[in-house]
Write an enzyme that holds these catalytic residues in place. Structure first.
Site, PDB file in Angstrom:
ATOM      1  N   LYS A 165      35.453   1.476 110.707  1.00  0.00           N
ATOM      2  CA  LYS A 165      36.640   0.799 111.220  1.00  0.00           C
ATOM      3  C   LYS A 165      37.133   1.500 112.478  1.00  0.00           C
ATOM      4  O   LYS A 165      37.031   2.728 112.612  1.00  0.00           O
ATOM      5  CB  LYS A 165      37.715   0.818 110.131  1.00  0.00           C
ATOM      6  CG  LYS A 165      38.968   0.012 110.415  1.00  0.00           C
ATOM      7  CD  LYS A 165      39.890   0.041 109.187  1.00  0.00           C
ATOM      8  CE  LYS A 165      41.159  -0.745 109.406  1.00  0.00           C
ATOM      9  NZ  LYS A 165      41.999  -0.766 108.174  1.00  0.00           N
ATOM     10  N   SER A 197      43.415  -5.054 106.845  1.00  0.00           N
ATOM     11  CA  SER A 197      43.178  -4.863 108.269  1.00  0.00           C
ATOM     12  C   SER A 197      41.737  -4.519 108.602  1.00  0.00           C
ATOM     13  O   SER A 197      41.327  -4.554 109.762  1.00  0.00           O
ATOM     14  CB  SER A 197      44.097  -3.753 108.807  1.00  0.00           C
ATOM     15  OG  SER A 197      43.874  -2.520 108.145  1.00  0.00           O
ATOM     16  N   SER A 246      44.033  -3.177 102.504  1.00  0.00           N
ATOM     17  CA  SER A 246      43.103  -3.469 103.592  1.00  0.00           C
ATOM     18  C   SER A 246      41.646  -3.222 103.246  1.00  0.00           C
ATOM     19  O   SER A 246      40.759  -3.695 103.951  1.00  0.00           O
ATOM     20  CB  SER A 246      43.473  -2.633 104.826  1.00  0.00           C
ATOM     21  OG  SER A 246      44.768  -2.963 105.271  1.00  0.00           O
TER      22      SER A 246
END
Length: 581
Positions: free
Chosen positions: A60, A134, A158
């Site tokens: 990420k 996210s 997330s």
């Protein structure tokens, strides 16, 4: 061609084929990753033990990867990390290769995957729907088969919401089990690094290396009384409004656990949902301002280029929350946590839908705050209560993935994974050659989440041949009369895992039905008749191991002792070897 190098080349081809540029913030140059792949293959060839050799992963965009900027989804925030984050370094030390950094809701603020100047990440199955956030790009990169696993973060869900929406596994470990150094914080006190993978076994394998080190080892759990897993579920009325068909899908998951032997009881979900609402509606959101608020203020003063307006609004509003409100919320949270843990006191896990619904991109655009708030109903409280969780696929509703989540006390990560396996659709596979325990391809079974069920023989209706292939492998042929019993291991594995094995099955091998000594059947590897030309009949050995050892008639004809758990072997990637027997 070497395995890591071939997988890297296949990954870049897959990137082009899927046409999803919004997945990535930065993809490493192909020449660089190919050079690293060659080096990994050379180390393996020299005898170095690299348990993740050939595994490809993504990180990420708020996690430091040396050589790539860390942006946290905001170009103006970008910095060049001096080193990999510890979690990335550990995975690379085990032989895994990172392809790049993935898109996310800016500053990890959101559960939708649309709040990014790099573009909204579309769902892997239905591009009109959100990917979830996210950790949006990480989840979709896994779901589309570009990487084997990916790193995300999870503060409010997330690492679980995107897993549910894209039909993959999301492991949210106990806080502190995986270090968060080298990760841009969202809410530093409750952030977690998470793992996405297509199977539970793949996710667990990656997590075991990400959490390596005695300082992050799971402590011994209190002894639980013997008996079936005890799973708590809320009354359906406490789940609130769910998308059409989701109640039935959730009840089906509860039924599967019950059928697998779990003991199911109800609990009061109220403390969980009340705490979930506090994460954004209360004072705890002020920690997001602590993380990046001054930077956001400065960027707004200079025009705000590259800032997502929804994210900027959430963070700047958090600046003015008074301190007395935080202390009041902490007191209330302590009370809710005590009530929640009391509800869970005699249960091994709580089973919930991962999300209450799956909105479209248009629905989120029309109501960005409301849609996001709804998504966190079941996930927001987990880290506030210091719990562990795992999100797993649990079927489909109207052609879209439906996922559930198991939640338990801190450091029950392995227990939650064990319960989650009860939800995986599993099939039996008869193994007679190179996939046997200790043989070269056994690691492929382990990588697909296979578990050894026992050792037996086929029905006395088969001939066994040593095929003229490279590497050597046997061919099993059903002949009826005149056949013999052949030593067989029976494994169970997720149906999806068997599908991946089948997809890479080379000629002359085929998948068919194998009759076993007890009269049951299982899927198994057979061969095409043409492959028997000039193949030595080795039926007299009674099995592949005996043939390899050259010990005629050494294998017993009856049933051997049963093993209930697979031995530990390094997990090799699918594609390291031809899938055959």
């Amino acid at each position: 061609m070497s395995s890591t190098l071939s997988r890297v080349r296949a990954a870049y081809a897959r990137v082009e084929a899927v046409g999803r540029p919004e997945i990535w913030i930065d993809l490493r140059p192909r020449e660089e990753t190919e050079a690293e792949a060659r080096a990994i293959d050379e180390r393996v060839a020299a005898g170095e033990r690299l348990p993740l050799a050939g595994r490809l992963f993504a990180a990420k965009g708020n996690i430091d990867v040396r050589g790539l900027p860390t942006t946290a989804g905001c170009p103006a925030y970008a910095y060049e990390p001096a080193a990999d984050a510890p979690v990335v370094a550990r995975l690379r030390a085990a032989g895994a290769l990172v392809l790049g950094t993935t898109n996310l809701d800016q500053f990890a603020t959101g559960l939708v995957g649309t709040r990014s100047p790099y573009g909204a990440v579309r769902n892997a199955i239905d591009p009109s729907r959100i990917s979830g956030g996210s950790s949006s790009g990480s989840a979709v990169a896994v779901a589309l088969g570009i990487v084997d696993f990916a790193l995300g973060t999870d503060t409010a869900g997330s690492g679980r919401i995107p897993a549910a929406f894209n039909g993959i596994v999301g492991l949210k470990p106990t806080r502190g089990l995986v270090p968060t150094a080298g990760v841009v914080p969202a809410c530093a006190s409750i952030d977690c690094v998470t793992v996405f993978a297509r199977t539970l076994a793949e996710a667990e394998q990656a997590l075991s290396h990400a959490a390596a080190g005695p300082e992050h080892a799971l402590p011994p759990l209190p002894r639980r009384r013997p008996g079936p897993w005890r799973v708590a579920v809320p009354p359906i009325g406490q789940l609130g409004e769910l998308d059409e068909g989701w109640v039935a899908a959730y009840e089906a998951a509860v039924a599967r656990l019950t059928a697998a032997g779990a003991s199911v009881r109800t609990l009061d979900l109220t403390p969980f949902t009340e705490a979930a609402a506090m994460l954004y509606e209360g004072a705890f959101v002020a920690e997001r301002y602590t993380a990046v608020g001054p930077f956001v203020d400065k960027l707004i003063s200079s025009g705000g280029e590259g800032l997502d307006p929804t994210v900027a609004g959430i963070i700047t509003r958090a600046r003015d929350i008074p301190a007395h409100r935080l202390f009041a919320d902490q007191e209330r949270l302590a009370d809710l946590r005590a009530r929640a843990l009391a509800e869970l006191s005699d249960a091994d896990a709580l089973l919930l839908p991962t999300a209450p619904g799956h909105p479209t991109l248009a629905e989120v655009a029309a109501d960005p705050l409301g849609a996001n708030a709804r998504l966190g109903r079941f996930t927001n409280s987990t880290n506030l209560f210091d719990l562990a969780a795992v999100a797993v696929p649990a079927g489909e509703v109207n052609g879209l993935p439906f996922g559930v989540m198991l939640i338990g006390p801190a450091f029950t990560d392995e227990r939650l994974a064990a319960i989650a396996r009860s939800l995986e659709p599993r099939v039996r596979l008869a193994v007679l050659g190179a996939h046997l325990t200790g043989q070269p391809l056994n690691s492929q079974l382990l990588a697909q989440g296979a578990v050894l069920d026992g050792t037996t023989t086929t029905a006395p209706a088969y001939r066994f041949h040593a095929l003229r292939t490279d590497p050597p492998k046997p061919g099993l042929v059903h002949v009826g009369g005149g056949g013999a019993a052949i030593e067989t291991e029976v494994w169970t594995l997720p149906a999806e895992g068997l599908g991946r094995l089948l997809a890479s099955l080379p000629r002359p091998m085929t998948l068919g039905t194998v009759e076993l000594a007890d009269g049951t059947t299982a899927a198994g590897f057979l061969c095409e008749p043409d492959a028997l030309t000039d193949a030595e009949d080795i039926t007299r050995y009674g099995g592949w191991r005996a043939f390899l050892a050259g010990a005629e008639d050494s294998a017993p004809s009856g049933v051997r002792g049963t093993a209930r758990s697979a031995p530990t072997h390094p997990h090799a990637p699918l594609g390291d070897h031809p899938t055959d027997e």
